[in-house]
Write an enzyme that holds these catalytic residues in place. Sequence first.
Site, PDB file in Angstrom:
ATOM      1  N   ASP A  74       0.867  -1.179   0.000  1.00 52.74           N
ATOM      2  CA  ASP A  74       0.000   0.000   0.000  1.00 52.74           C
ATOM      3  C   ASP A  74       0.908   1.234   0.000  1.00 52.74           C
ATOM      4  OD1 ASP A  74      -1.555   2.183   0.680  1.00 52.74           O
ATOM      5  OD2 ASP A  74      -2.551   1.228   2.369  1.00 52.74           O
ATOM      6  N   LYS A 130      -3.447  12.084  -2.521  1.00 52.73           N
ATOM      7  CA  LYS A 130      -2.342  12.241  -1.572  1.00 52.73           C
ATOM      8  C   LYS A 130      -1.161  12.972  -2.219  1.00 52.73           C
ATOM      9  CE  LYS A 130      -4.291   9.122   1.304  1.00 52.73           C
ATOM     10  NZ  LYS A 130      -4.876   9.425   2.607  1.00 52.73           N
TER      11      LYS A 130
END
Length: 404
Positions: free
Chosen positions: A198, A224
């Site tokens: 991840d 992000k």
Amino acid sequence: MFDIAKIRNDFPILKREVNGKPLVYFDNAATSQTPQQVIDVIVDYYQNYNANIHRGVHSLSQEATDAYEQARQKIQEHFNIAKSHEVIFTSGTTDAINLVANGFAAFIKQGDEVLVSALEHHSNIVPWQMLCEKTGAQLKVIPMGTDGQLKMDIFHELLSDKTRLVFCNHVSNALGTINPIKEIIDAAHKVGAAVLIDGAQAAPHIKADVQELDVDFYTVSAHKMCGPTGVGILYGKEDWLNKLPPYQGGGEMIAEVTFEETTYADLPHKFEAGTPNIAGGIAFGAALDYMNAVGFGAIASYENDLLEYATKKLLEIDGLKIYGPLEGKASVISFNIQGIHPYDIGTILDKLGIAVRTGHHCAQPIMDFYQIPGTVRASFSFYNTKEEIDVLVEGVKKARMMLQ
């Protein structure tokens, strides 16, 4: 040259006020802000060539298709992915993880084991629990220590010929811990296990090279990394992606459909059913262009300076405790003040225009390990400043004075 004034000028939201105070945005681990250059790309798509992709012979469709596929190539280059069709557009990291988990249900059986780290976000725990419930496989946890680091000696002991899958985040969203993923990948491969990393929290800070890592799957969310919400990617090795069954059925992911039988399209379309977030995909490519123009080496160095400065200043506050490693981590600080609930601190900071995250950060097992209800999390990006950190420190001091 790292020109912080120029960089901050690229982000229009940094000019606004919250509760009559200049915005200090320290919730970057949840969602980063978006520069004008990326906003302009989104507006340009909807103003000038808004059309569906891959299906139309008309000019707008061709222009949209070209822009979308160029973004895929930018992502391929950024992460050093061998082939563009190993880039699967998703709605984000959670979607990408669920795609892999659902696909592996065809290969996992009772008695198999899957390993997940104790530092995971819920999105890298729950899908594997669901997989184990469906298949009878056993979920095992790589434990953590009080320093916020994984206990790698126990990880190596947990690996066996029963291990089929290993899951770990590159960077912990709750603590900022940078995990030794190369060691994890290599060890897992020695017992024949596949590895999903991840990368949602790592991607804004670390430029991962998936071929050098030799990872089987790597996931990223655009929001992000200065991009829009609702779009991300799954990188998967071609062999694995060919073996996995499709996650969703619909248009775009088919070769031929009859009522008797359906055959699936080649990669990457096999996993991209329906109309995608076209503007989001194109803008993701623009966000990578922006961050690469700033330079990931410069970003890492600058953010580390912010992290060291904030760590030193916050630890000068009586009763304040930081959770996780103090050094060698990403630019995230999770802390509490003795006797004060983190939510109360976050509420006062908001009144001062300071945006932080409070709670368990979708990482409840970490909070249970420390036996706390949650933390205050301040997460820094390359457009933040030491002056903003000073505002945070004074805000925390004020909250402490008011609440104790």
